[in-house]
Scaffold this active site. Structure first.
Site, mmCIF file in Angstrom:
data_model
loop_
_atom_site.group_PDB
_atom_site.id
_atom_site.type_symbol
_atom_site.label_atom_id
_atom_site.label_comp_id
_atom_site.label_asym_id
_atom_site.label_seq_id
_atom_site.Cartn_x
_atom_site.Cartn_y
_atom_site.Cartn_z
ATOM 1 N N GLY A 128 59.486 -25.072 33.848
ATOM 2 C CA GLY A 128 60.776 -24.369 33.711
ATOM 3 C C GLY A 128 60.576 -22.923 33.293
ATOM 4 C CD GLU A 184 63.640 -32.448 40.307
ATOM 5 O OE1 GLU A 184 63.658 -32.057 41.474
ATOM 6 O OE2 GLU A 184 63.604 -31.678 39.346
ATOM 7 C CE LYS A 199 58.097 -29.710 37.119
ATOM 8 N NZ LYS A 199 59.084 -30.252 36.178
ATOM 9 N N GLY A 296 66.466 -27.006 33.140
ATOM 10 C CA GLY A 296 67.782 -26.455 32.789
ATOM 11 C C GLY A 296 68.010 -25.143 33.505
#
Ligand code: HSE
Length: 406
Positions: A128, A184, A199, A296
């Protein structure tokens, strides 16, 4: 400098908000004015300030020579891949938060960006708002990185924290994570570990400069983690986290995603709620850890906009990034070392069988579960551990088993 945003969902609308909120400082840092010229989405947004620049026609964007930067925040592989490829071929920079796209096509798209003297940037695809891609590419370049361990999915960390600290049920907390814009579109990608898998594949590909295929990473999510496992963990001075891990062992690399019991002294143990953290070990720096909100709207948009600034500063200049299509030599899944915390139903003679099968274990006492036996195995190759579990199942009911790190 004109940009076009593909997708006006959680992240896309966050990008517009961040650019509008911090306009002056962003323009100052980019060295020019960043102007949002188009927003692509199939939906209509009546009354929204972007209404006038909204289009559902990608051709209008790709053929607009005044657009320098394409921001792909639609998610999914198609049509995102086709759009991104076309943009790079036209010499436009691309900024994306799309981990699926980066994990699968990252090496090729970086190469395409290089051939066209432009940039393919994806800071927001991992962690993020945490800066991790640029540090790997630009700051940790003196090191041979040999290990990365991360809490890489905000939704599952949020769920585990709320289950552990507030005793709330899984489904209820997942719903809250969805409402907060963490999860998701298909939350299975979060809870089954697929998102974390992509990731860790991206981070290890960058760390080892070669392709780590996410399909080859053994992946397990958090759906089997129970309240009982959490109670044991807390009694033992541990907590349970969904970890993405990769490690270099000799010439080979191994990687995995699974829930892991870690001691409270572990640097990743205090990472709670939607926060992510990535612990990197290098042969010169030792340990370094990156921490911040892993999902977020605004944290993710912050990373996207930072990439837009980077792209603006490097118009026509490719930022070198090492990630070749050549594959890393991956250790076979069965050879990966693992130790387990195990709970079985109490039965006469089972203790001896466990001692024999697992070649000695560490017993765990928990008076809250008088009908159970619990133990920690020694570390050994996954295939051997699997065989031992099969043998144990012939003699006892295994309630749960979970990876544990000392
Ligand atoms: N669903 C992802 C997460 C979003 O929860 O971490 C950020 O990649």
């Amino acid at each position: 400098m004109n940009i076009a945003i593909l997708g006006y969902g959680v992240v896309g609308s966050g990008v517009v908000e961040v650019i509008n909120t911090n306009k002056e400082s962003i323009n100052m840092r980019a060295g020019r004015e960043i102007n949002i010229k188009h927003v692509l989405d199939l939906r209509k947004f009546p009354g929204d300030p972007i209404e006038d620049i909204l289009t559902d026609d990608f051709d209008k964007i790709i053929n607009d020579d005044d657009v320098d930067i394409i921001v792909e925040v639609m998610g999914g592989l198609e049509p995102a891949y086709t759009f991104v490829k076309q943009a790079l071929e036209k010499g436009k920079s691309v900024v994306t938060s799309n981990k699926e796209l980066v994990a699968k096509y990252g090496a090729g798209l970086l190469q395409l960006a290089k051939e066209n003297s432009t940039n393919f940037l994806f800071e927001a695809s991992v962690g993020g708002g945490i800066p991790i891609i640029r540090p790997l590419n630009e700051s940790l370049t003196a090191d041979e990185i040999y290990e990365i361990t991360g809490i890489l999915n905000g939704t599952t960390n949020f769920i585990l924290t709320k289950m552990e600290e507030e005793g709330r049920p899984f489904e209820e907390v997942l719903k809250e994570a969805q409402e907060l814009g963490y999860a998701e579109a298909d939350p299975e990608a979060d809870v089954e570990g697929h998102d974390a898998c992509r990731k860790i594949a991206i981070l290890s590909s960058l760390a080892f400069a070669r392709q780590v295929n996410f399909e080859e990473i053994p992946t397990e999510g958090i759906t089997k983690v129970s309240k009982g496992d959490m109670e044991y963990a807390s009694k033992m001075g541990y907590t349970i986290k969904l970890l993405g891990r990769c490690k270099r062992k000799g010439k080979e690399i191994f990687a995995s995603v699974s829930p892991v019991m870690i001691p409270l002294e572990h640097p990743l143990a205090p990472v709670k709620d939607v926060f992510n953290a990535i612990l990197i070990k290098g042969n010169v720096i030792g340990e370094v850890m990156f921490y911040g909100k892993g999902a977020g709207k605004l944290p993710t948009a912050s990373a996207v906009v930072a990439d837009i600034v980077e792209a603006a500063k490097h118009k026509g200049i490719n930022i070198i990034s090492h990630w070749s299509k050549e594959k890393v030599e991956m250790m076979e899944a069965g050879k990966i070392p693992a130790s387990y915390f195990v709970r079985v139903q109490k039965k006469d003679g089972v203790k001896e069988i466990i001692e024999d099968t697992f070649l000695g274990v560490k017993w765990v006492e928990n008076e809250d579960y008088p009908e159970e036996l619990a133990f920690i195995t020694q570390e050994d190759e996954e295939d051997l551990q699997k065989d031992r579990f099969e043998k144990l199942k012939d003699h006892a009911y295994v309630i749960s088993s979970i990876n544990i790190e000392g």
